[in-house]
Scaffold this motif. Structure first.
Motif, PDB file in Angstrom:
ATOM      1  N   GLY A 166       0.758  -1.209  -0.109  1.00 41.34           N
ATOM      2  CA  GLY A 166      -0.038  -0.169   0.054  1.00 41.34           C
ATOM      3  C   GLY A 166       0.721   1.212   0.154  1.00 41.34           C
ATOM      4  N   VAL A 167       2.266   1.289   0.013  1.00 39.37           N
ATOM      5  CA  VAL A 167       2.986   2.253   0.219  1.00 39.37           C
ATOM      6  C   VAL A 167       4.138   2.257  -0.960  1.00 39.37           C
ATOM      7  N   LEU A 168       4.125   3.347  -1.642  1.00 41.64           N
ATOM      8  CA  LEU A 168       5.103   3.597  -2.814  1.00 41.64           C
ATOM      9  C   LEU A 168       6.258   4.583  -2.349  1.00 41.64           C
ATOM     10  N   SER A 169       7.594   4.499  -2.966  1.00 42.52           N
ATOM     11  CA  SER A 169       8.474   5.442  -2.505  1.00 42.52           C
ATOM     12  C   SER A 169       9.115   5.832  -3.598  1.00 42.52           C
ATOM     13  N   LEU A 170       9.405   7.157  -3.865  1.00 40.88           N
ATOM     14  CA  LEU A 170      10.308   7.817  -5.043  1.00 40.88           C
ATOM     15  C   LEU A 170      11.462   8.797  -4.047  1.00 40.88           C
ATOM     16  N   PRO A 171      12.616   8.703  -4.461  1.00 35.67           N
ATOM     17  CA  PRO A 171      13.680   9.514  -3.954  1.00 35.67           C
ATOM     18  C   PRO A 171      13.327  11.019  -4.406  1.00 35.67           C
ATOM     19  N   HIS A 172      13.695  11.965  -3.640  1.00 34.64           N
ATOM     20  CA  HIS A 172      13.485  13.363  -3.858  1.00 34.64           C
ATOM     21  C   HIS A 172      15.039  13.788  -4.512  1.00 34.64           C
ATOM     22  N   GLY A 173      14.953  14.913  -5.083  1.00 29.61           N
ATOM     23  CA  GLY A 173      16.174  15.523  -5.596  1.00 29.61           C
ATOM     24  C   GLY A 173      16.432  15.188  -7.087  1.00 29.61           C
ATOM     25  N   TRP A 174      15.357  14.510  -7.787  1.00 30.61           N
ATOM     26  CA  TRP A 174      15.608  14.444  -9.182  1.00 30.61           C
ATOM     27  C   TRP A 174      14.762  15.260 -10.202  1.00 30.61           C
ATOM     28  N   GLY A 175      14.724  15.109 -11.382  1.00 32.81           N
ATOM     29  CA  GLY A 175      13.877  15.718 -12.486  1.00 32.81           C
ATOM     30  C   GLY A 175      14.965  16.931 -13.128  1.00 32.81           C
ATOM     31  N   HIS A 176      15.960  16.530 -13.499  1.00 35.77           N
ATOM     32  CA  HIS A 176      17.045  17.361 -14.155  1.00 35.77           C
ATOM     33  C   HIS A 176      16.773  17.582 -15.530  1.00 35.77           C
ATOM     34  N   ASP A 177      15.608  17.291 -16.034  1.00 36.39           N
ATOM     35  CA  ASP A 177      15.428  17.494 -17.656  1.00 36.39           C
ATOM     36  C   ASP A 177      14.388  18.601 -17.574  1.00 36.39           C
ATOM     37  N   MET A 178      13.817  19.076 -16.609  1.00 36.35           N
ATOM     38  CA  MET A 178      13.188  20.394 -16.473  1.00 36.35           C
ATOM     39  C   MET A 178      13.804  21.668 -17.057  1.00 36.35           C
ATOM     40  N   GLU A 179      12.890  22.482 -17.592  1.00 36.36           N
ATOM     41  CA  GLU A 179      13.375  23.903 -17.989  1.00 36.36           C
ATOM     42  C   GLU A 179      14.268  24.461 -17.143  1.00 36.36           C
ATOM     43  N   GLY A 180      15.295  25.235 -17.741  1.00 39.16           N
ATOM     44  CA  GLY A 180      16.324  25.809 -16.796  1.00 39.16           C
ATOM     45  C   GLY A 180      17.553  24.994 -16.101  1.00 39.16           C
ATOM     46  N   VAL A 181      17.408  23.636 -16.204  1.00 34.94           N
ATOM     47  CA  VAL A 181      18.353  22.867 -15.597  1.00 34.94           C
ATOM     48  C   VAL A 181      19.761  23.010 -16.444  1.00 34.94           C
ATOM     49  N   LYS A 182      20.935  23.363 -15.694  1.00 38.40           N
ATOM     50  CA  LYS A 182      21.995  23.648 -16.757  1.00 38.40           C
ATOM     51  C   LYS A 182      23.185  22.646 -16.264  1.00 38.40           C
ATOM     52  N   MET A 183      22.880  21.558 -15.481  1.00 40.71           N
ATOM     53  CA  MET A 183      23.868  20.612 -15.363  1.00 40.71           C
ATOM     54  C   MET A 183      24.027  19.591 -16.203  1.00 40.71           C
ATOM     55  N   ARG A 184      24.957  19.534 -17.114  1.00 37.07           N
ATOM     56  CA  ARG A 184      25.114  18.618 -18.232  1.00 37.07           C
ATOM     57  C   ARG A 184      25.176  17.276 -17.949  1.00 37.07           C
ATOM     58  N   VAL A 185      25.831  16.671 -17.002  1.00 37.64           N
ATOM     59  CA  VAL A 185      25.901  15.295 -16.624  1.00 37.64           C
ATOM     60  C   VAL A 185      24.569  14.843 -16.141  1.00 37.64           C
TER      61      VAL A 185
END
Length: 221
Positions: A166-185
């Protein structure tokens, strides 16, 4: 003036200058000369074995903001919240799972995501209990769609008994393909931003955002 005060601050480096400023404006400081016997960084460095500032003074009377000037160890808002915990609301039929976050030790939030040697694998996976995975027809590395009242995201599945049914888990701190992200790696291994499906709710006790226990539906994409 501000320039005059800056010129009076001592210290060889920026942090030392900040420390000198804080010492001098603090309760034991020299207030930039107005209290000649007060503290400064220079005086502190001249006493490497420490300084005796006298007996401690109680600040509790000045710190208490309650009208009765007492510390309320079990106030009414906390009592009400505990009562709600004993009788939690039933999950919504269309969103029967609760989504919680997690922190991955290898990435330390998002600090390591732009370092190539530490970003070879993608630990941004959706943890699903084996019982739930079987019921949903999800297999390891399948892509799952996670939907809340705020939106939908997609993440690879990792089946594990480290989360309860009944519980799911996702880590925080991701989503680097969003507009404005400038971290190439990091953009090469973006993961998903779990905040995109978190409703704009706040906790009544702390007035902070509610980031865990989000009701979601999950299905194979």
């Amino acid at each position: 003036s501000q320039q005059d005060l800056a010129a009076m601050v001592s210290g060889r480096k920026g942090p030392e200058r900040v420390l000198d400023f804080l010492l001098r404006i603090g309760p034991y400081g020299d207030n930039f000369g107005l209290k000649p016997d007060g503290l400064s960084l220079e005086k502190l460095e001249a006493s490497p074995h420490g300084m005796d500032l006298g007996p401690l003074e109680s600040w509790i009377a000045r710190a208490l903001a309650n009208p009765d000037r007492k510390i309320h160890l079990f106030p009414e808002p906390v009592r009400s919240a505990l009562a709600e915990i004993k009788n939690p609301p039933k999950p919504a039929e269309d969103r029967p799972f609760l989504l919680i976050g997690r922190r991955h030790l290898r990435t330390n939030n998002s600090w390591m995501h732009n370092i190539a040697s530490l970003s070879r694998n993608n630990p941004c996976t959706l943890h699903v209990n084996p019982h739930d995975a079987e019921a949903l027809g999800l297999a390891e590395k399948d892509t799952a769609a996670i939907k809340s009242s705020a939106g939908s995201i997609f993440a690879p599945v990792e089946i594990t008994d480290r989360v309860m049914p009944g519980v799911l888990s996702l880590p925080h701190g991701w989503g680097h393909d969003m507009e404005g992200v400038k971290m190439r790696v990091a953009r090469k291994n973006p993961g998903v931003n779990t905040n995109r499906i978190v409703p704009a709710d706040t906790d009544p006790l702390s007035a902070t955002a509610v980031l865990n226990g989000v009701a979601v539906a999950v299905s194979k994409n």
